[in-house]
Structure formats: C-alpha cells, structure tokens
Design an enzyme around this catalytic site. Structure first.
Site, PDB file in Angstrom:
ATOM      1  N   HIS A   1       5.062  -3.196   9.374  1.00  0.00           N
ATOM      2  CA  HIS A   1       6.528  -3.189   9.447  1.00  0.00           C
ATOM      3  C   HIS A   1       6.905  -4.060  10.633  1.00  0.00           C
ATOM      4  CE1 HIS A   1       6.976  -0.190   6.363  1.00  0.00           C
ATOM      5  NE2 HIS A   1       6.111   0.604   6.966  1.00  0.00           N
TER       6      HIS A   1
ATOM      7  N   GLU B   1      -0.868   7.690   9.393  1.00  0.00           N
ATOM      8  CA  GLU B   1      -0.273   7.622  10.724  1.00  0.00           C
ATOM      9  C   GLU B   1      -0.794   8.690  11.698  1.00  0.00           C
ATOM     10  OE1 GLU B   1       3.926   7.517   9.843  1.00  0.00           O
ATOM     11  OE2 GLU B   1       3.744   5.621   8.799  1.00  0.00           O
TER      12      GLU B   1
ATOM     13  N   ASN C   1      -4.209   5.014   7.130  1.00  0.00           N
ATOM     14  CA  ASN C   1      -3.121   4.037   7.111  1.00  0.00           C
ATOM     15  C   ASN C   1      -2.241   4.260   8.342  1.00  0.00           C
ATOM     16  OD1 ASN C   1      -1.499   2.105   5.524  1.00  0.00           O
ATOM     17  ND2 ASN C   1      -0.017   3.777   5.250  1.00  0.00           N
TER      18      ASN C   1
HETATM   19  O1  9MR Z   1      10.078   4.336   2.104  1.00  0.00           O
HETATM   20  C1  9MR Z   1      10.025   5.707   2.495  1.00  0.00           C
HETATM   21  C2  9MR Z   1      11.438   6.215   2.646  1.00  0.00           C
HETATM   22  O2  9MR Z   1      12.080   6.238   1.386  1.00  0.00           O
HETATM   23  C3  9MR Z   1      11.421   7.583   3.256  1.00  0.00           C
HETATM   24  O3  9MR Z   1      12.737   7.965   3.531  1.00  0.00           O
HETATM   25  C4  9MR Z   1      10.625   7.560   4.531  1.00  0.00           C
HETATM   26  C5  9MR Z   1      10.588   8.923   5.148  1.00  0.00           C
HETATM   27  O4  9MR Z   1       9.637   9.025   6.134  1.00  0.00           O
HETATM   28  O5  9MR Z   1       9.304   7.128   4.250  1.00  0.00           O
HETATM   29  C6  9MR Z   1       9.313   5.833   3.826  1.00  0.00           C
HETATM   30  O6  9MR Z   1       8.004   5.310   3.712  1.00  0.00           O
HETATM   31  C7  9MR Z   1       7.209   5.361   4.887  1.00  0.00           C
HETATM   32  C8  9MR Z   1       5.772   5.440   4.431  1.00  0.00           C
HETATM   33  O7  9MR Z   1       5.602   6.534   3.583  1.00  0.00           O
HETATM   34  C9  9MR Z   1       4.848   5.565   5.634  1.00  0.00           C
HETATM   35  N1  9MR Z   1       5.068   4.501   6.590  1.00  0.00           N
HETATM   36  C10 9MR Z   1       6.446   4.273   6.985  1.00  0.00           C
HETATM   37  C11 9MR Z   1       7.339   4.110   5.765  1.00  0.00           C
HETATM   38  C12 9MR Z   1       8.767   3.831   6.195  1.00  0.00           C
HETATM   39  O8  9MR Z   1       9.300   4.901   6.868  1.00  0.00           O
END
Ligand code: 9MR
Length: 508
Positions: free
Chosen positions: A262, A184, A226
């Site tokens: 997403h 990101e 990513n």
């Molecule tokens: O699924 C992950 C969640 O359990 C965490 O709380 C969150 C914190 O930022 O991150 C989520 O996964 C993220 C991923 O690592 C990167 N892209 C966005 C995802 C959803 O937030």
C-alpha cells in the site's frame, strides 16, 4: 490494516464503494484489442487478436503476466459482482482474485462454531467461471475479528483458532491457490503485534501453530504470512525475515511472504526487489498482494505519470525475483479502493479511474510485463517533467518531412472506452521541429486524457500538438510517442488517416 501505523500517514476511517464488460473491438492494423467478457477466452483472445509487428505483445495484464508465468490479480468484494462494468474489466484484466472481505473471520465465523461461507463461495464461483485462481484471505488476523474471539478466556483461544482454520481451510480445500494464514503480525517497529493470539500463546508461537493447522487441512494450498510496510528493508521487514527463517528451520510448512504494497505516490522503496529476493533466497515464494499507490487529490497529470512509474517499478521488482509469483492490485478501480475512505484527501490509487478507464499506470504496468505498446507513456516523459505544466511548443511546425512519416496506432478497447498509444516515425532526412498530428476520431469517441501532447478539440477532427520536451523528432527513423484515453459508445475503431504538419502519413 492498522491504519495508525499503516504506510506512514495518519488517517481518518470511513469507506468506499464500486462499478462492465469488455468485448472485442473490430480492428485492422497494428493494434492490440483488449478483450472480452469471459476470461476463459480473454488471455487467448487477446493474444490471438494481436497483430504482427512491434505491438504483437499481450494487451491485457493477465495475458501479459501469464506469458512470463505470473498472474495479475485483484481484490473483489461480493458487492463488486453486481457491477457489470467492474466485472468486465476484472475478467479481462485479472486472473487471480482475492476476496476483499468475504473470507475474514468476522464473515466466516461470526459466532463461535457458526460458519457462513456464502459470500466467500460467491467470489470463488465468480473466479472459477472466469478461469481465475483465488488467494484465500485470511485465516488469522487481529482485525475484522469478531468480538467473541477477542473476549475468549485466553486458554480457549488456541482451540478456537485451530477450529476456525481447520473448518475454513477444509471448506475451501482444493479451491484456493494460497492462504494468507496469518495477516499483519507485526507492528511497524518490528515488534510482534500483541493481539489475542499472541497473548494466548505467550508469544509468536501461534503463527507456527496456525500454519501447521492450515497445512493439515489443505496440504496443497501455498501458505503465506502477509503484511504491509515490509516492502523495503527496515525493522519490520527484518522482523518478518527472522520469523520466516526460524519457521523454516523449525520445519513449519510456510510457503510464501505477501508484501501488501500500500504505497504513497513516489515512495516505492528502491530496494524492494532486493528485499523480496532475500526472502525468496530462503526458499519462499513472494507476492505483491494488495498493491495501490495513493495520490493526494486532485491528482494532476504529473501525479498520474509518477504513478505510472511507480506501478512499472513494482511490476519490474516482482519480475526481477524469480520466485515472485504475481502482483495483485487491491480493488479493480479507483471507485473500489479503500484509500479514500481511510486516508482523508487521498485516492486515485489504482490503474483504473472511477469510470474504469485505464490510467497511465495501466499502460505502464502492461508495458513492464512486456505487453501493450512498445513505448509506454510512463517512460516518456520522465516523471519529473509534468506534462500538464509543459506548455505546447511555440516552435512553428516545420514543413513536410521529405521521406514522409508513419503512425503506428495501438488500441486497447473495452465496452465503454479505449486507450490509444501512437508512435510517430519521421522517415524524412531532416529533423522535425514542432509537430501537429491531425486525425478524425470515429463518432462516439471523446478524448478524456492525453499524454505527451495537447489535443483539441476532444472529438471529431482533432489536432495533437507536441509539448516542449518532445517537439523534435529526429531524422531518418526518429520516433516520438503520445497517447490518449477516450470514451466510446460502441465504435472502438481507430482514425483511418493521420497528417503530420499537413502531410499524410502511412499508418499501421
Ligand atoms: O479492503 C478491505 C476493506 O474493505 C475493509 O474495510 C478493511 C477493513 O480492515 O480491510 C480492507 O482490506 C485490508 C486487507 O484485508 C488487509 N490489508 C489492509 C487492507 C486495507 O485495509
């Protein structure tokens, strides 16, 4: 993910939690039986169990994806591993695992120079035991970053970043298929995110440095950048494209771009395939890395049908790009999804419901991969026709179709549930206008949701009745499809006989 800018919708933060095991259901006839606990056997078992005929397609996401050289993945967290229902579905359906949180900096290096690979190792061990590969996620990200990093003097950040990458990528060397090296890096307007790494390097130079460092540690891992909201063309996607071009022209060993995906229901970018293709045309792999499709709750039947269309489209977009290596859903089921915790009022974003029952989106994704039923529920009716609001036809059932009828029943079963896809064929020489299909569900089965029909009652001797849009089954081989999800307590068998408007049909 930066929620304020993520996927175009405001949100409040919080967070969710998870839930078996699949096994083969004894069956005869035209039917795909979803296997199985040990994934080592899932792909082959599913394939082996599929009988001849039009439904001789793979019955699991992983086996269907593998048939065309792709993978179908899921995110898994450490706590997920103690839920046997969840792991059962995960092992049967998915062949790639992304640790949800366990390889992120706040877990792996909570304080400077002190590493903790225990949680990530557990995910890797589970994946290996289930014959799955692993997408490493991630090495450099502004979020889930321990405060010791963000408060370092800027002239110490590069050394800390390189040490972190080298130590983690070396630890997992040979054990991960890929790394999201940088996660990101862009704001939604396409400007670079000005995090501690950007600030320390005075620009995006940290990205090339991070990728080169990861490559030195694990030369065989596919190295990715990513991000989210880059699935369709636009400022952010253009910024990623320019970055990829410049990295490649500078000889940086970048291998791929991850499209998190997403999505919001009904909002899959129509140019997703062409957008991914332009990256692929640079010589990069592309992957859908964190797919979910959130719905404003409560989700209606029409919403679930739209979600089926959305999943089908995303899968087709990937399959349409020869360098798209696979699709990963973010979490096994709705109970594991981050969505309800981050987007207030939204949820139901995955292919499995809170009880790990497959939703129409599962059937649609499977069909898009070339597996499962011959006619997926998502393609009939069109998503604009909400089956739930379509009243049952008032047309009186026509009489017995001369020439008879045929019912093909394709079942995907796991230990607590099943999906049945039924195709009715009118072999008579006159059209059927209005139909009722009666059958007896084996004991222990109870219908939880239906598409392309109404069904009553939900167990025992049940009757499925057409909806207004599918009342007619044309003569001489015309077909219509319907389906249902059901709970089951150990008997995943199919009804032994069907009658259509009171006349027994042949069955396969
Ligand atoms: O699924 C992950 C969640 O359990 C965490 O709380 C969150 C914190 O930022 O991150 C989520 O996964 C993220 C991923 O690592 C990167 N892209 C966005 C995802 C959803 O937030």
């Amino acid at each position: 993910m930066d929620i304020d800018t993520g996927a175009g919708i405001g949100a409040t933060r919080r967070r969710p939690g998870p839930s078996g095991h699949s096994r083969t259901s004894p069956r005869r006839r035209l039917r795909a039986v979803l296997a199985v606990g040990a994934v080592a056997t899932a792909a082959t078992t599913a394939g082996a169990l599929v009988m001849a005929g039009p439904a001789s397609a793979a019955s699991t996401l992983r086996s269907a994806a593998e048939a065309s050289g792709h993978y179908f993945g899921t995110a898994l967290t450490q706590s997920n591993l103690s839920n046997s229902t969840l792991t059962g579905v995960a092992s049967a359906q998915f062949d790639m695992v992304t640790p949800g949180n366990e390889m992120k900096w706040d877990t792996t290096e909570p304080s400077n120079g002190s590493y903790n690979f225990g949680p990530g190792d557990q995910i890797v061990a589970w994946a290996k035991a289930n014959n799955d590969r692993v997408r490493g996620h991630n090495l450099v990200w502004h979020s889930q970053l321990p405060s010791w990093v963000s408060s370092l003097p800027l002239n110490q950040v590069q050394a800390a970043m390189e040490a972190h990458i080298t130590t983690e990528a070396t630890h997992y060397k040979g054990q991960v298929y890929s790394w999201d090296v940088v996660n990101e890096p862009f704001n939604d307007d396409g400007t670079p995110r000005q995090d501690v790494f950007y600030n320390a390097f005075g620009g995006v130079g940290y990205i090339a440095d991070a990728i080169k460092t990861a490559h030195a540690a694990d030369p065989n891992a596919k190295l990715y950048i990513n991000d989210y909201n880059i699935e369709g063309s636009g400022a952010k996607s253009n910024a990623m494209y320019s970055l990829a071009q410049s990295l490649l022209s500078a000889g940086v060993p970048l291998n791929g771009i991850g499209f998190e995906s997403h999505f919001i229901l009904g909002q899959i970018p129509s140019d997703m395939q062409s957008n991914m293709q332009r990256f692929a045309s640079l010589g990069l792999d592309v992957a859908v890395t964190e797919l979910d499709d959130r719905i404003q709750l409560p989700a209606s039947t029409a919403n679930l049908q739209q979600q089926a269309t959305d999943f089908s489209n995303v899968v087709k977009d990937c399959l349409g790009v020869s360098r798209c290596v696979g699709v990963t859903q973010w979490g096994v089921g709705d109970a594991d999804s981050w969505i309800p915790g981050f987007f207030s009022g939204y949820g139901a974003a995955t292919m499995f419901d809170n009880n790990y029952q497959p939703k129409p989106s599962f059937n649609a994704a499977l069909a898009a991969l070339g597996g499962g039923a011959t006619t997926p529920p998502s393609s009939n009716p069109p998503s604009t026709t909400p089956p739930s609001s379509a009243p049952p036809s008032t047309t009186p059932p026509s009489t017995t179709p001369p020439g008879g009828c045929h019912v093909a029943d394709v079942i995907n079963a796991w230990n607590t549930g099943l999906t049945s896809n039924l195709t009715i064929t009118n072999n008579g020489s006159t059209a059927i206008n209005g139909w009722k299909l009666a059958f007896t569900l084996p004991s222990g089965q109870s219908i939880t949701s239906v598409w392309n029909a109404t069904v009553t009652p939900s167990s025992g001797v049940v009757t499925a009745t057409n909806l207004s849009y599918n009342a007619t089954i044309t003569a001489n081989g015309g077909t219509t499809t319907l389906g249902f999800n059901a709970n089951q307590t150990g008997n995943a068998g199919a009804p032994t006989s069907f009658t259509l408007n009171g006349t027994a049909c042949s069955v396969s």
